[in-house]
Design an enzyme around this catalytic site. Structure first.
Site, mmCIF file in Angstrom:
data_model
loop_
_atom_site.group_PDB
_atom_site.id
_atom_site.type_symbol
_atom_site.label_atom_id
_atom_site.label_comp_id
_atom_site.label_asym_id
_atom_site.label_seq_id
_atom_site.Cartn_x
_atom_site.Cartn_y
_atom_site.Cartn_z
ATOM 1 N N HIS A 79 0.817 -1.224 0.000
ATOM 2 C CA HIS A 79 0.000 0.000 0.000
ATOM 3 C C HIS A 79 0.847 1.268 0.000
ATOM 4 O O HIS A 79 0.376 2.327 0.401
ATOM 5 C CB HIS A 79 -0.964 -0.020 1.197
ATOM 6 C CG HIS A 79 -2.040 -1.065 1.079
ATOM 7 N ND1 HIS A 79 -2.877 -1.423 2.105
ATOM 8 C CD2 HIS A 79 -2.417 -1.835 0.012
ATOM 9 C CE1 HIS A 79 -3.717 -2.365 1.696
ATOM 10 N NE2 HIS A 79 -3.447 -2.648 0.436
ATOM 11 N N THR B 236 -4.037 -8.276 10.757
ATOM 12 C CA THR B 236 -4.828 -7.692 9.660
ATOM 13 C C THR B 236 -6.263 -8.205 9.736
ATOM 14 O O THR B 236 -6.489 -9.372 10.054
ATOM 15 C CB THR B 236 -4.215 -7.978 8.270
ATOM 16 O OG1 THR B 236 -5.113 -7.481 7.269
ATOM 17 C CG2 THR B 236 -3.963 -9.455 8.019
HETATM 18 P P1 OAD Z 1 -7.445 -3.012 10.100
HETATM 19 O O1 OAD Z 1 -7.578 -1.839 10.987
HETATM 20 O O2 OAD Z 1 -8.546 -3.301 9.148
HETATM 21 O O3 OAD Z 1 -7.275 -4.322 10.983
HETATM 22 C C1 OAD Z 1 -6.358 -4.396 12.031
HETATM 23 C C2 OAD Z 1 -6.531 -5.750 12.711
HETATM 24 O O4 OAD Z 1 -5.537 -5.854 13.718
HETATM 25 C C3 OAD Z 1 -7.885 -5.940 13.386
HETATM 26 O O5 OAD Z 1 -8.381 -7.219 13.036
HETATM 27 C C4 OAD Z 1 -7.559 -5.859 14.881
HETATM 28 O O6 OAD Z 1 -8.386 -6.689 15.662
HETATM 29 C C5 OAD Z 1 -6.133 -6.346 14.917
HETATM 30 N N1 OAD Z 1 -5.301 -5.830 16.008
HETATM 31 C C6 OAD Z 1 -5.355 -4.639 16.656
HETATM 32 N N2 OAD Z 1 -4.354 -4.528 17.533
HETATM 33 C C7 OAD Z 1 -3.631 -5.680 17.460
HETATM 34 C C8 OAD Z 1 -2.458 -6.182 18.107
HETATM 35 N N3 OAD Z 1 -1.787 -5.485 19.011
HETATM 36 N N4 OAD Z 1 -2.017 -7.414 17.756
HETATM 37 C C9 OAD Z 1 -2.680 -8.157 16.818
HETATM 38 N N5 OAD Z 1 -3.783 -7.736 16.186
HETATM 39 C C10 OAD Z 1 -4.246 -6.523 16.485
HETATM 40 O O7 OAD Z 1 -6.041 -2.888 9.356
HETATM 41 P P2 OAD Z 1 -5.523 -3.640 8.049
HETATM 42 O O8 OAD Z 1 -5.991 -5.051 8.026
HETATM 43 O O9 OAD Z 1 -4.088 -3.362 7.948
HETATM 44 O O10 OAD Z 1 -5.551 0.553 3.361
HETATM 45 O O11 OAD Z 1 -6.304 -2.832 6.935
HETATM 46 C C11 OAD Z 1 -6.021 -3.079 5.598
HETATM 47 C C12 OAD Z 1 -6.053 -1.802 4.831
HETATM 48 O O12 OAD Z 1 -7.292 -1.115 5.034
HETATM 49 C C13 OAD Z 1 -5.014 -0.774 5.246
HETATM 50 O O13 OAD Z 1 -3.777 -1.003 4.654
HETATM 51 C C14 OAD Z 1 -5.620 0.505 4.796
HETATM 52 C C15 OAD Z 1 -7.001 0.290 5.289
HETATM 53 O O14 OAD Z 1 -8.020 1.051 4.728
HETATM 54 C C16 OAD Z 1 -5.465 1.721 2.738
HETATM 55 O O15 OAD Z 1 -5.439 2.792 3.320
HETATM 56 C C17 OAD Z 1 -5.382 1.571 1.267
#
Ligand code: OAD
Length: 250
Positions: free
Chosen positions: A124, A193
């Site tokens: 990204h 994620t």
């Molecule tokens: P998300 O915010 O969608 O998901 C984060 C995940 O991490 C969630 O499932 C949480 O439960 C989990 N989480 C939070 N804290 C944690 C910890 N300390 N250890 C383990 N897990 C934890 O983020 P992404 O999956 O990265 O894209 O989102 C994908 C994309 O959507 C991002 O790259 C961004 C966003 O919109 C763009 O901006 C293009």
């Protein structure tokens, strides 16, 4: 936190080609908000359509560039956590054993690089690089906040962050490498994620189709939890060091 299955350590020790896909959860313990956590996530406070699309930038480049620059400045004050460190260590260990390790991230903060992971596929883009919308020149921005928003290129064009916005394609070379690594791996780690944003979320399916084992580490259940061979509820900053230590010792 739950006890870790000895079989996970054995799977990591015996894997020949390991892929790790990271998301915002991996950086949460460094103080960087995730996107979808109900209270603290960025999309709980802001509307992605107003900030993370090229239409939004076209409508209000000042607001969008200010928001990304604030994020860049916030990230500058953040340090990698135990999860980033464990992945950097895993890269070293597997490298020494002549095994393949591919780190794929959706994160734009470069904390993996700060933890000294050497080869990071950024799906990204990154907050640290800005690109002129007129001439395409990319510049690495390591200083403090910009003086004007949006910042300008020497050609007179405006600069935007070199991140992928909703509706945009992922960088082709990065995506191809990620797909190939997922197709060829025997162990796929899905880390912090939500596994709902495609095409990154589809990589686990590519791995599963090719009979890889899948380990998920996430604070919550996700759409892939039921398909993972092991789905561990916990913080990556705590669980990943224990997995690497359990598999390879201190
Ligand atoms: P998300 O915010 O969608 O998901 C984060 C995940 O991490 C969630 O499932 C949480 O439960 C989990 N989480 C939070 N804290 C944690 C910890 N300390 N250890 C383990 N897990 C934890 O983020 P992404 O999956 O990265 O894209 O989102 C994908 C994309 O959507 C991002 O790259 C961004 C966003 O919109 C763009 O901006 C293009």
């Amino acid at each position: 936190m739950e006890a870790l299955d000895e079989q996970i350590f054995a799977a990591l020790r015996s894997a020949e080609r390991v892929v790790a896909l990271t998301g915002a959860g991996v950086s949460a313990e460094s103080g960087i908000p995730t996107f979808r956590d109900a209270m603290t996530g960025m999309w709980a406070k802001y509307d992605p359509a107003e900030l993370a699309t090229s239409e939004a930038f076209g409508r209000d480049a000042e607001r969008v560039s200010r928001w990304y620059d604030e994020r860049r400045c916030n990230v500058a004050a953040c340090k990698p956590n135990g999860g980033h460190m464990a992945l950097a260590r895993l890269e070293q260990i597997l490298g020494r054993r002549r095994k393949q390790f591919t780190l794929i991230t959706q994160n734009v903060d470069r904390l993996h690089q700060a933890a000294r992971s050497r080869d990071v596929i950024e799906l990204h883009g990154t907050l640290w690089v800005w690109r002129c919308v007129r001439c395409g020149t990319e510049t690495e921005e390591r200083g403090g906040a910009f003086e004007v928003y949006p910042p300008h290129c020497s050609c007179g064009g405006v600069k935007r962050p070199a991140v992928v916005w909703f509706g945009e394609s992922l960088p082709m070379a990065a995506m191809r490498r990620a797909q190939d690594a997922a197709a060829g791996c025997d162990l796929f780690l899905s880390l912090g994620t939500s596994s709902i944003v495609y095409p990154a979320a589809g990589l686990v399916d590519v791995a599963l189709r090719n009979r890889a084992m899948v380990v998920e580490v996430n604070a919550e259940e996700t759409p892939i939890s039921a398909r993972a061979h092991w789905s561990i509820r916990g913080k990556t900053g705590e669980v990943l060091p224990r997995i690497v230590e359990g598999a390879f010792g201190i």
